[in-house]
Design an enzyme around this catalytic site. Structure first.
Site, PDB file in Angstrom:
ATOM      1  CD  GLU A 171      -8.496   7.707   4.734  1.00 40.24           C
ATOM      2  OE1 GLU A 171      -8.435   7.617   5.973  1.00 40.24           O
ATOM      3  OE2 GLU A 171      -7.520   7.501   3.992  1.00 40.24           O
ATOM      4  CD1 TRP A 196      -4.267   2.254   5.451  1.00 40.26           C
ATOM      5  CD2 TRP A 196      -6.326   3.056   5.671  1.00 40.26           C
ATOM      6  NE1 TRP A 196      -4.841   2.279   4.192  1.00 40.26           N
ATOM      7  CE2 TRP A 196      -6.114   2.775   4.312  1.00 40.26           C
ATOM      8  CE3 TRP A 196      -7.570   3.568   6.054  1.00 40.26           C
ATOM      9  CZ2 TRP A 196      -7.081   2.985   3.331  1.00 40.26           C
ATOM     10  CZ3 TRP A 196      -8.533   3.782   5.074  1.00 40.26           C
ATOM     11  CH2 TRP A 196      -8.289   3.493   3.737  1.00 40.26           C
ATOM     12  CE1 TYR A 233      -3.588   2.621   0.661  1.00 41.31           C
ATOM     13  CE2 TYR A 233      -2.256   3.278   2.544  1.00 41.31           C
ATOM     14  CZ  TYR A 233      -3.302   3.513   1.678  1.00 41.31           C
ATOM     15  OH  TYR A 233      -4.056   4.653   1.822  1.00 41.31           O
TER      16      TYR A 233
END
Length: 189
Positions: free
Chosen positions: A48, A56, A26
């Site tokens: 988000e 995350w 990522y």
């Protein structure tokens, strides 16, 4: 915590990546790269929002399932979700089962669906900082909120969007490449 971490491949990366393979992918392939398109930015906004209060990596690992159950984050399809879909999503252990976040995603999808094509992209990128700033030297130099993320949050809320607070919008700006918060020395430049 150090701001850089050198992995087995010899590349120095932002230390938040740690040794997780998916986080490394990522970081290397997505985070901080300019992202455009209403659907892609709607997905980013939704994820988000789901991330608020969580790490995350939790969202990243659940992203394939999110994409599956939220119809690829196609705003027109998600906007058509009804009460049965909310219950279906609340029962799905593959995503974050938070009713307020699920309902906000559906409501936000309707707002995006009703916008002109490219309008969400223009709105979000219109709030990106105009001038580049030096890369942060340390994690302590990375803000959680900026004037721009606060303005973006305010503009979205004025239109009726939910789960788009200034901190969430700054995280979106980082991940969508509107700002470059790779720390100094990171191989990603």
């Amino acid at each position: 915590m150090a701001s850089l971490l050198t992995a087995a491949d010899g590349r120095a990366r932002c230390a938040w990546v740690g040794d997780d393979v998916e986080y490394r992918r990522y970081h290397d392939e997505e985070w901080g790269r300019p992202l455009h398109g209403d659907r892609a930015l709607f997905e980013k906004m939704a994820l988000e929002g789901f991330q608020a209060g969580l790490s995350w990596i939790t969202i990243l690992r659940k992203r394939p399932r999110f994409r599956e159950v939220f119809a690829g984050f196609d705003p027109a399809l998600v906007a058509a979700f009804g009460p049965d879909d909310v219950e279906r999503l609340m029962a799905d252990a593959g995503i974050i089962r938070n009713r307020a976040k699920i309902e906000a995603t559906i409501s936000n999808a309707a707002l995006v669906r009703d916008m002109e094509e490219g309008e969400l992209d223009a709105l979000m990128w219109g709030h990106a900082p105009r001038a580049s700033r030096p890369r942060p030297r340390d994690f302590a130099d990375v803000p959680a909120v900026t004037v721009e993320s606060t303005a973006l949050s305010k503009a979205l809320r004025k239109r009726g969007f939910r789960f788009v607070g200034p901190t969430t919008m700054y995280a979106l700006m980082q991940s969508a490449g509107m700002v470059d918060d790779h720390v100094e020395g990171c191989w990603r430049s």
